[in-house]
Design a protein around this motif. Structure first.
Motif, mmCIF file in Angstrom:
data_model
loop_
_atom_site.group_PDB
_atom_site.id
_atom_site.type_symbol
_atom_site.label_atom_id
_atom_site.label_comp_id
_atom_site.label_asym_id
_atom_site.label_seq_id
_atom_site.Cartn_x
_atom_site.Cartn_y
_atom_site.Cartn_z
ATOM 1 N N ILE A 1 0.714 -1.114 0.130
ATOM 2 C CA ILE A 1 0.114 -0.082 0.172
ATOM 3 C C ILE A 1 1.039 1.380 0.052
ATOM 4 O O ILE A 1 0.599 2.272 -0.475
ATOM 5 N N LYS A 2 2.071 1.362 0.531
ATOM 6 C CA LYS A 2 2.660 2.567 0.672
ATOM 7 C C LYS A 2 3.368 2.949 -0.800
ATOM 8 O O LYS A 2 3.440 3.952 -1.158
ATOM 9 N N ARG A 3 3.988 1.719 -1.366
ATOM 10 C CA ARG A 3 4.290 1.864 -2.635
ATOM 11 C C ARG A 3 3.344 2.379 -3.649
ATOM 12 O O ARG A 3 3.616 3.407 -4.377
ATOM 13 N N ALA A 4 1.969 1.763 -3.478
ATOM 14 C CA ALA A 4 1.070 2.002 -4.577
ATOM 15 C C ALA A 4 0.651 3.519 -4.248
ATOM 16 O O ALA A 4 0.259 4.286 -5.206
ATOM 17 N N ALA A 5 0.594 3.964 -3.007
ATOM 18 C CA ALA A 5 0.102 5.327 -2.736
ATOM 19 C C ALA A 5 1.224 6.307 -3.184
ATOM 20 O O ALA A 5 0.811 7.321 -3.965
ATOM 21 N N LEU A 6 2.340 5.966 -2.871
ATOM 22 C CA LEU A 6 3.655 7.079 -3.555
ATOM 23 C C LEU A 6 3.452 6.900 -5.321
ATOM 24 O O LEU A 6 3.706 7.867 -5.832
ATOM 25 N N ASP A 7 3.134 6.049 -5.764
ATOM 26 C CA ASP A 7 3.142 5.596 -7.403
ATOM 27 C C ASP A 7 2.073 6.637 -7.673
ATOM 28 O O ASP A 7 1.964 7.255 -8.800
ATOM 29 N N TYR A 8 0.795 6.493 -6.986
ATOM 30 C CA TYR A 8 -0.374 7.293 -7.285
ATOM 31 C C TYR A 8 -0.084 8.689 -7.343
ATOM 32 O O TYR A 8 -0.532 9.320 -8.233
ATOM 33 N N VAL A 9 0.653 9.288 -6.201
ATOM 34 C CA VAL A 9 1.073 10.631 -6.161
ATOM 35 C C VAL A 9 1.656 11.233 -7.041
ATOM 36 O O VAL A 9 1.630 12.215 -7.728
ATOM 37 N N ASN A 10 2.768 10.345 -7.387
ATOM 38 C CA ASN A 10 3.784 10.605 -8.644
ATOM 39 C C ASN A 10 3.230 10.807 -10.001
ATOM 40 O O ASN A 10 3.261 11.528 -10.928
ATOM 41 N N ILE A 11 2.228 9.820 -10.265
ATOM 42 C CA ILE A 11 1.446 9.944 -11.582
ATOM 43 C C ILE A 11 0.668 11.484 -11.663
ATOM 44 O O ILE A 11 0.604 11.780 -12.458
ATOM 45 N N LEU A 12 -0.010 11.592 -10.645
ATOM 46 C CA LEU A 12 -0.891 12.913 -10.464
ATOM 47 C C LEU A 12 0.046 14.160 -10.844
ATOM 48 O O LEU A 12 -0.267 15.425 -11.188
ATOM 49 N N ALA A 13 1.304 13.980 -9.932
ATOM 50 C CA ALA A 13 2.242 15.071 -10.015
ATOM 51 C C ALA A 13 2.551 15.294 -11.426
ATOM 52 O O ALA A 13 3.031 16.251 -11.877
ATOM 53 N N GLN A 14 2.858 14.369 -12.174
ATOM 54 C CA GLN A 14 3.295 14.312 -13.536
ATOM 55 C C GLN A 14 2.204 14.816 -14.455
ATOM 56 O O GLN A 14 2.804 15.150 -15.375
ATOM 57 N N LYS A 15 1.197 14.379 -14.481
ATOM 58 C CA LYS A 15 0.046 14.534 -15.147
ATOM 59 C C LYS A 15 -0.901 15.818 -14.985
ATOM 60 O O LYS A 15 -1.222 16.263 -16.076
ATOM 61 N N TYR A 16 -0.704 16.374 -14.028
ATOM 62 C CA TYR A 16 -1.656 17.548 -13.492
ATOM 63 C C TYR A 16 -0.785 18.585 -12.789
ATOM 64 O O TYR A 16 0.212 18.203 -12.103
ATOM 65 N N PRO A 17 -1.196 19.919 -12.867
ATOM 66 C CA PRO A 17 -0.419 20.748 -12.221
ATOM 67 C C PRO A 17 -0.713 21.070 -10.714
ATOM 68 O O PRO A 17 -0.139 21.782 -10.329
ATOM 69 N N TYR A 18 -1.873 20.469 -10.280
ATOM 70 C CA TYR A 18 -2.344 20.826 -9.130
ATOM 71 C C TYR A 18 -1.598 20.542 -7.826
ATOM 72 O O TYR A 18 -1.429 21.232 -6.918
ATOM 73 N N TRP A 19 -0.997 19.155 -7.816
ATOM 74 C CA TRP A 19 -0.118 18.890 -6.787
ATOM 75 C C TRP A 19 1.030 19.809 -6.815
ATOM 76 O O TRP A 19 1.598 20.138 -5.637
ATOM 77 N N ASN A 20 1.707 19.983 -7.801
ATOM 78 C CA ASN A 20 3.053 20.610 -7.797
ATOM 79 C C ASN A 20 2.987 22.214 -7.471
ATOM 80 O O ASN A 20 3.651 22.556 -6.999
ATOM 81 N N ARG A 21 1.745 22.663 -7.715
ATOM 82 C CA ARG A 21 1.421 24.151 -7.455
ATOM 83 C C ARG A 21 1.556 24.617 -5.958
ATOM 84 O O ARG A 21 1.802 25.523 -5.804
ATOM 85 N N SER A 22 1.379 23.393 -5.090
ATOM 86 C CA SER A 22 1.279 23.660 -3.764
ATOM 87 C C SER A 22 2.071 22.621 -2.902
ATOM 88 O O SER A 22 2.032 22.366 -1.650
#
Length: 443
Positions: free
Chosen positions: A187-208
């Motif tokens: 679960i830890k690795r999957a959650a990290l992978d999920y956040v990384n995918i969102l950070a790469q695909k969308y601007p919203y995580w990275n902006r804050s």
């Protein structure tokens, strides 16, 4: 991973305000990952009847800031394209600044008791169960007007195996368990992978760096997962049942989430109880010895033979758990392996004054609700003096406590189907809203 956009929208027009929220829902056998962005315009989902404002005063409260924490988005390689998408941020922050100002005005008028205006369901918070009913009401209305959610449709729902199993599927379970160990996944690795995918695909995580996102978990996996993702732990709003300050829960940023054990879809049979005059038993507890606090409490009181404080590790079949709560003046809620316990809400449902035994628990909605008005909080060191503490409470104060328990019930009701204003769903969102007010995101 598939995003399940299970949020419901209210029947109101879209507002131009926006906020960014991330939800990571953890369950024992699976993880549902929800990315939520509060956004303006026709593409957003409006929740104007779905939100309530987080607590404002308490030992864990913080002021609504004039100058919230400022977060600047890091540079992006597609700056020109992203700048256009971020053009709404100025409007968003302007609306949030107006909300902060409105709430501060209500806080300064603490003595003013007249309602702001008539609410749709004619409910106006008032009474001693609130730290500041006027400010809470204003904040709730501002949230309904401004707070919005956008859900990312991203990923498939991953299924997680919860360790080796012993049933007819044991070979499958053990194989998957060993495979997870060998590949360092889980679960830890999957959650990290999920956040990384969102950070790469969308601007919203990275902006804050996740500061305008939140994660929600009632399982003890929640804190573990957040520790594994530094920006999630350090920046995001964590909504946790395990609101344990000794394990890094930060009341100024994190949200205490009520733990509720729903035995059926219909909770109406659980709610209510006899008046104080018919509650002949002083205090009641039934449950396992889970964790240090409970072991101290149970070991001291279980074999005391005291007829005023009934303590069971296994409730006799002739007794009803809910029935015993409804016969008791006080329901004892010691922390278990986690500081939270469903007994707290069960006691409120049964109109039995909850007795919280913990040194590190932050009760839900503490910024809004004045827990001293409807509960008793006892530190672990005072467990031997529990009966003395309870019997020393005058009858008139107990009656006020019990009446306040009835009054606060509406904020802990888990409604089946569509949530209702000021219920536990909206109170949780309200807590998130207050914390969102404390940051400012800009280009």
């Amino acid at each position: 991973m598939k995003l399940l956009s299970s949020s419901s929208s209210s029947s109101s027009s879209a507002h131009s305000s926006s906020t960014l929220i991330f939800i990571l829902v953890l369950a024992p056998l699976f993880i549902l990952s929800l990315i939520i962005c509060l956004f303006g315009g026709s593409g957003s989902r409006s929740f104007s009847n779905a939100f309530s404002v987080p607590p404002i005063y308490s030992p864990y409260s913080w002021p609504i800031p004039k100058h919230p924490i400022s977060i600047t988005a890091p540079p992006h390689e597609e700056d020109g394209l992203i700048a256009k998408k971020f053009s709404k941020l100025e409007k968003v922050e302007h609306d949030l600044a107006k909300a902060r100002s409105s709430i501060r005005e209500a806080i300064s008028n603490v003595e003013k008791q007249t309602p702001l205006h008539e609410d749709p369901d004619h409910f106006i918070p008032q009474g001693n169960i609130y730290n500041n009913a006027q400010a809470f009401h204003r904040s709730y209305l501002e949230m309904e007007k401004t707070f919005k959610i956008f859900v990312y449709n991203e990923g498939e729902p991953p299924l997680f195996h919860d360790g080796p199993c012993k049933s007819i599927y044991s070979t499958e379970g053990r194989f998957i368990h060993q495979m997870e160990q060998e590949t360092s996944r889980g679960i830890k690795r999957a959650a990290l992978d999920y956040v990384n995918i969102l950070a790469q695909k969308y601007p919203y995580w990275n902006r804050s760096l996740g500061a305008d996102h939140f994660m929600l978990s009632c399982h003890d996996w929640g804190p573990e997962v957040s520790f594994h993702i530094p920006n999630l732990h350090n920046n995001s709003i964590r909504v946790l049942c395990n609101a344990n300050t000794s394990e890094g829960f930060n009341p100024s940023r994190d949200v205490s989430f009520p733990e509720i054990y729903l035995r059926s879809d219909n909770i109406t049979s659980f709610i209510g109880g006899p008046p104080p005059s018919q509650r002949k038993l002083l205090a009641f507890y039934a449950g396992g010895i889970h964790g240090y606090v409970r072991s101290v409490f149970v070991n001291y009181w279980k074999d005391k033979g005291d007829e005023d404080i009934k303590v069971y590790t296994s409730l006799p079949k002739k007794l009803s758990y809910l029935g015993m709560m409804k016969k008791s003046k006080y329901c004892i809620c010691p922390s278990g392996y986690e500081v939270a316990s469903p007994r707290v809400v069960e006691a409120i449902y049964a109109e039995c004054v909850p007795v919280l035994i913990s040194d590190h628990y932050v009760p839900p909605f503490s910024d809004v609700l004045k827990w001293d008005a409807f509960s008793i909080q006892v530190p672990l060191s005072e467990v031997p003096n529990l009966k003395k503490i309870l019997t020393a409470i005058p009858e008139d104060r107990y009656i006020k406590l019990q009446r306040s328990v009835k009054q606060v019930q509406r904020h802990f009701i888990a409604n089946n189907g569509a949530p209702k204003r000021y219920d536990v769903f909206h109170m949780t969102l309200h807590s998130i809203w207050l914390r969102r007010l404390n940051i400012r995101v800009h280009d």
